[in-house]
Motif scaffolding. Structure first.
Motif, PDB file in Angstrom:
ATOM      1  N   ALA A 171       7.656 -15.518 -17.451  1.00 34.68           N
ATOM      2  CA  ALA A 171       7.706 -16.119 -15.867  1.00 34.68           C
ATOM      3  C   ALA A 171       6.691 -15.410 -14.932  1.00 34.68           C
ATOM      4  N   TYR A 172       6.589 -14.175 -15.209  1.00 33.55           N
ATOM      5  CA  TYR A 172       5.507 -13.237 -14.414  1.00 33.55           C
ATOM      6  C   TYR A 172       4.415 -13.645 -14.879  1.00 33.55           C
ATOM      7  N   ALA A 173       3.918 -13.605 -16.292  1.00 29.81           N
ATOM      8  CA  ALA A 173       2.642 -14.094 -16.720  1.00 29.81           C
ATOM      9  C   ALA A 173       2.164 -15.439 -16.128  1.00 29.81           C
ATOM     10  N   ASP A 176       7.482  -8.327   4.345  1.00 31.19           N
ATOM     11  CA  ASP A 176       8.110  -8.724   2.993  1.00 31.19           C
ATOM     12  C   ASP A 176       7.397  -9.826   2.750  1.00 31.19           C
ATOM     13  N   VAL A 177       6.567  -9.658   1.490  1.00 25.69           N
ATOM     14  CA  VAL A 177       5.437 -10.824   1.185  1.00 25.69           C
ATOM     15  C   VAL A 177       6.052 -12.177   0.910  1.00 25.69           C
ATOM     16  N   GLY A 178       7.540 -12.102   0.428  1.00 20.44           N
ATOM     17  CA  GLY A 178       8.176 -13.262   0.410  1.00 20.44           C
ATOM     18  C   GLY A 178       8.800 -14.102   1.384  1.00 20.44           C
ATOM     19  N   ASN A 205      -4.504  -8.857  -1.994  1.00 23.47           N
ATOM     20  CA  ASN A 205      -3.205  -9.306  -2.132  1.00 23.47           C
ATOM     21  C   ASN A 205      -2.756  -8.413  -3.459  1.00 23.47           C
ATOM     22  N   ASN A 206      -1.996  -7.338  -3.337  1.00 22.47           N
ATOM     23  CA  ASN A 206      -1.502  -6.469  -4.362  1.00 22.47           C
ATOM     24  C   ASN A 206      -0.080  -6.533  -4.347  1.00 22.47           C
ATOM     25  N   ALA A 207       0.619  -6.575  -3.505  1.00 26.40           N
ATOM     26  CA  ALA A 207       2.352  -6.281  -3.663  1.00 26.40           C
ATOM     27  C   ALA A 207       2.807  -7.383  -4.416  1.00 26.40           C
ATOM     28  N   TYR A 220       4.196  -1.771   3.823  1.00 22.88           N
ATOM     29  CA  TYR A 220       5.007  -1.452   3.021  1.00 22.88           C
ATOM     30  C   TYR A 220       6.265  -2.593   3.237  1.00 22.88           C
ATOM     31  N   ASN A 221       7.308  -2.482   2.324  1.00 27.38           N
ATOM     32  CA  ASN A 221       8.368  -3.285   2.443  1.00 27.38           C
ATOM     33  C   ASN A 221       9.608  -2.217   2.819  1.00 27.38           C
ATOM     34  N   PHE A 222       9.969  -1.501   1.756  1.00 26.03           N
ATOM     35  CA  PHE A 222      10.967  -0.707   1.746  1.00 26.03           C
ATOM     36  C   PHE A 222      10.871   0.825   1.898  1.00 26.03           C
ATOM     37  N   SER A 223       9.363   1.283   1.661  1.00 28.14           N
ATOM     38  CA  SER A 223       9.018   2.600   1.421  1.00 28.14           C
ATOM     39  C   SER A 223       8.307   3.081   2.677  1.00 28.14           C
ATOM     40  N   TYR A 224       9.034   3.228   3.579  1.00 28.84           N
ATOM     41  CA  TYR A 224       8.446   3.720   4.981  1.00 28.84           C
ATOM     42  C   TYR A 224       7.936   5.134   4.858  1.00 28.84           C
ATOM     43  N   GLN A 277       0.704   3.351 -14.989  1.00 24.67           N
ATOM     44  CA  GLN A 277       1.764   4.346 -14.743  1.00 24.67           C
ATOM     45  C   GLN A 277       2.174   4.463 -13.574  1.00 24.67           C
ATOM     46  N   THR A 278       2.872   3.289 -12.964  1.00 26.45           N
ATOM     47  CA  THR A 278       3.597   3.451 -11.546  1.00 26.45           C
ATOM     48  C   THR A 278       5.226   3.082 -11.698  1.00 26.45           C
ATOM     49  N   ASP A 279       5.640   2.933 -10.542  1.00 25.30           N
ATOM     50  CA  ASP A 279       7.176   2.497 -10.595  1.00 25.30           C
ATOM     51  C   ASP A 279       7.408   1.301 -10.987  1.00 25.30           C
ATOM     52  N   GLY A 297       0.776  -1.273  -0.101  1.00 28.03           N
ATOM     53  CA  GLY A 297      -0.120  -0.048  -0.055  1.00 28.03           C
ATOM     54  C   GLY A 297       0.907   1.315   0.217  1.00 28.03           C
ATOM     55  N   SER A 298       2.235   1.069  -0.323  1.00 31.34           N
ATOM     56  CA  SER A 298       3.059   2.316   0.011  1.00 31.34           C
ATOM     57  C   SER A 298       3.268   3.118  -1.173  1.00 31.34           C
ATOM     58  N   ARG A 299       2.993   2.386  -2.424  1.00 24.80           N
ATOM     59  CA  ARG A 299       3.176   2.929  -3.703  1.00 24.80           C
ATOM     60  C   ARG A 299       2.057   2.487  -4.631  1.00 24.80           C
ATOM     61  N   GLY A 300       2.051   2.994  -5.871  1.00 20.20           N
ATOM     62  CA  GLY A 300       1.189   2.556  -7.006  1.00 20.20           C
ATOM     63  C   GLY A 300       0.019   2.312  -6.869  1.00 20.20           C
TER      64      GLY A 300
HETATM   65  N1  NAP Z   1       1.870  -1.115 -13.063  1.00 25.28           N
HETATM   66  C1  NAP Z   1       1.469  -2.231 -14.034  1.00 25.28           C
HETATM   67  O1  NAP Z   1       1.317  -1.680 -15.276  1.00 25.28           O
HETATM   68  C2  NAP Z   1       0.683  -3.350 -13.432  1.00 25.28           C
HETATM   69  C3  NAP Z   1       0.107  -4.160 -14.604  1.00 25.28           C
HETATM   70  C4  NAP Z   1      -0.548  -5.326 -14.151  1.00 25.28           C
HETATM   71  C5  NAP Z   1      -0.431  -5.910 -12.846  1.00 25.28           C
HETATM   72  N2  NAP Z   1       0.137  -5.017 -11.909  1.00 25.28           N
HETATM   73  C6  NAP Z   1       0.128  -5.867 -10.499  1.00 25.28           C
HETATM   74  O2  NAP Z   1      -0.408  -4.569  -9.735  1.00 25.28           O
HETATM   75  C7  NAP Z   1       0.367  -4.809  -8.507  1.00 25.28           C
HETATM   76  C8  NAP Z   1       0.949  -3.588  -7.881  1.00 25.28           C
HETATM   77  O3  NAP Z   1       1.641  -2.934  -8.908  1.00 25.28           O
HETATM   78  P1  NAP Z   1       2.128  -1.479  -8.893  1.00 25.28           P
HETATM   79  O4  NAP Z   1       2.224  -0.952 -10.222  1.00 25.28           O
HETATM   80  O5  NAP Z   1       1.418  -0.743  -7.999  1.00 25.28           O
HETATM   81  O6  NAP Z   1       3.794  -1.637  -8.353  1.00 25.28           O
HETATM   82  P2  NAP Z   1       4.618  -0.613  -7.721  1.00 25.28           P
HETATM   83  O7  NAP Z   1       4.486   0.638  -7.970  1.00 25.28           O
HETATM   84  O8  NAP Z   1       6.048  -1.037  -8.086  1.00 25.28           O
HETATM   85  O9  NAP Z   1       4.653  -0.762  -5.930  1.00 25.28           O
HETATM   86  C9  NAP Z   1       4.776  -2.065  -5.491  1.00 25.28           C
HETATM   87  C10 NAP Z   1       4.507  -2.324  -4.447  1.00 25.28           C
HETATM   88  O10 NAP Z   1       4.330  -3.506  -3.798  1.00 25.28           O
HETATM   89  C11 NAP Z   1       5.299  -3.746  -2.746  1.00 25.28           C
HETATM   90  N3  NAP Z   1       6.284  -4.809  -2.895  1.00 25.28           N
HETATM   91  C12 NAP Z   1       7.054  -5.051  -3.651  1.00 25.28           C
HETATM   92  N4  NAP Z   1       7.765  -6.231  -3.429  1.00 25.28           N
HETATM   93  C13 NAP Z   1       7.340  -6.752  -2.085  1.00 25.28           C
HETATM   94  C14 NAP Z   1       7.627  -7.762  -1.253  1.00 25.28           C
HETATM   95  N5  NAP Z   1       8.617  -8.559  -1.533  1.00 25.28           N
HETATM   96  N6  NAP Z   1       7.035  -7.682  -0.179  1.00 25.28           N
HETATM   97  C15 NAP Z   1       6.094  -6.551   0.206  1.00 25.28           C
HETATM   98  N7  NAP Z   1       6.015  -5.774  -0.320  1.00 25.28           N
HETATM   99  C16 NAP Z   1       6.601  -5.568  -1.645  1.00 25.28           C
HETATM  100  C17 NAP Z   1       6.113  -2.332  -2.746  1.00 25.28           C
HETATM  101  O11 NAP Z   1       6.561  -2.096  -1.318  1.00 25.28           O
HETATM  102  P3  NAP Z   1       7.669  -0.999  -1.131  1.00 25.28           P
HETATM  103  O12 NAP Z   1       7.841   0.070  -2.059  1.00 25.28           O
HETATM  104  O13 NAP Z   1       7.298  -0.510   0.421  1.00 25.28           O
HETATM  105  O14 NAP Z   1       9.003  -1.691  -1.120  1.00 25.28           O
HETATM  106  C18 NAP Z   1       5.062  -1.271  -3.441  1.00 25.28           C
HETATM  107  O15 NAP Z   1       4.091  -0.798  -2.378  1.00 25.28           O
HETATM  108  C19 NAP Z   1       1.396  -6.070  -8.629  1.00 25.28           C
HETATM  109  O16 NAP Z   1       0.913  -7.133  -8.114  1.00 25.28           O
HETATM  110  C20 NAP Z   1       1.579  -5.859 -10.172  1.00 25.28           C
HETATM  111  O17 NAP Z   1       1.846  -7.322 -10.500  1.00 25.28           O
HETATM  112  C21 NAP Z   1       0.729  -4.095 -12.373  1.00 25.28           C
END
Ligand code: NAP
Length: 256
Positions: free
Chosen positions: A160-162, A66-68, A97-99, A39-43, A195-197, A16-19
């Motif tokens: 792999a991701y898909a 850390d979800v892993g 379940n978003n991370a 959050y994991n790293f983004s305090y 459009q996220t990180d 929930g910290s980003r994106g």
């Molecule tokens: N953006 C896209 O185009 C897109 C498209 C399809 C699906 N998705 C899916 O949408 C979800 C969110 O993506 P997003 O675009 O919002 O990504 P994002 O901007 O990179 O943000 C990722 C978030 O997940 C957290 N995270 C990453 N690794 C983690 C770990 N090992 N343990 C706990 N938290 C972790 C990060 O936490 P910290 O920053 O605190 O470390 C951050 O809050 C993901 O499941 C992704 O696969 C994204």
């Protein structure tokens, strides 16, 4: 009919910290739903999300996860119990379940370490986190698992991701079946390019990718976090309780 307690609803949102996760927490707050989010790293970013929720009159409590790291889940559940007691509740209502992490290595070059990392964070983590949180989710609650458009259409170098996001979708269907007796619904939300990180911010920062995505999207642009956050927050309501075991693509009509 849902059977949730007559109190302010509470969601748990991972990442929930980003994106998308951040936008989900903020949009839930606007709808009067409190959150416990991770959050994991983004305090610092997580603190800002808590403030944004506070500004609209909702509580959003950040917890580190850390979800892993499956062996940390026991301690995380204890943290969740503490956070719930701060909200004068014993159960929460919604789990998102978003991370997640991305990977864009061509099939021939994917390493075992890469696949293991993806498996751990994008599948094994949500699987066991959901299992560990089951006693704390209220009967009548809702679960959303975040997948991706790339399970339906083929994106280059995303095998792999898909494939592991595909596993998340099968998990959703089975979970919906298994949690039906508790009146808990479970759905997949599959975003298109947003459009996220994510993936180094390529959809947001690379004009070529941005244009490519716009051309292959019926609504003519890439998604922004708000497109997803609003949708997920609105899905999490009694009005949508009968929507169950579905994969809902939220992409503006990508690669139709
Ligand atoms: N953006 C896209 O185009 C897109 C498209 C399809 C699906 N998705 C899916 O949408 C979800 C969110 O993506 P997003 O675009 O919002 O990504 P994002 O901007 O990179 O943000 C990722 C978030 O997940 C957290 N995270 C990453 N690794 C983690 C770990 N090992 N343990 C706990 N938290 C972790 C990060 O936490 P910290 O920053 O605190 O470390 C951050 O809050 C993901 O499941 C992704 O696969 C994204």
């Amino acid at each position: 009919m849902t059977i949730l307690a007559d109190r302010k609803r509470i969601a748990i949102v991972t990442g929930g910290s980003r994106g998308l996760g951040r936008s989900t927490v903020v949009n839930l707050a606007k709808r009067g739903v409190n959150s416990i989010f991770t959050y994991n790293f983004s305090y610092t970013e997580a603190q800002a999300v808590a403030t944004q929720a506070d500004d609209v009159g909702a509580k959003a409590i950040p917890l580190r996860l850390d979800v892993g790291a499956i062996d940390s889940f026991e301690a995380f559940v204890a943290d969740v119990r503490d956070a719930l007691s701060k909200m004068e509740a014993e159960r929460f209502d919604y789990l998102v379940n978003n991370a997640g992490i991305s990977n864009h290595t061509a099939f021939a070059k994917v390493t075992e370490a890469e696949l293991d990392e993806l498996f751990k964070v994008n599948f094994k983590g949500p699987f066991f986190l959901t299992q560990k949180l089951l006693p704390l989710i209220a009967d009548g609650g809702q679960i959303v698992n975040i997948s991706s458009g790339v399970t339906r259409f083929v994106n280059p170098d995303s095998i792999a991701y898909a494939t592991l996001k595909g596993a998340v979708e099968v998990f959703t269907r089975y979970l919906a079946h298994d949690l039906g007796p508790r009146n808990i619904n479970v759905n997949t939300v599959a975003p298109g390019a947003v459009q996220t990180d994510f993936s180094g911010g390529v959809v947001r920062d690379n004009p070529v990718v941005n244009e490519l995505v716009s051309k292959m999207t019926a609504l003519g642009r890439p998604g922004v976090p708000e497109d997803l956050g609003q949708m997920i927050a609105s899905l999490l309501s009694d009005a949508n309780h009968w929507v169950n075991a579905q994969r809902i693509e939220v992409s503006g009509g990508m690669r139709l």
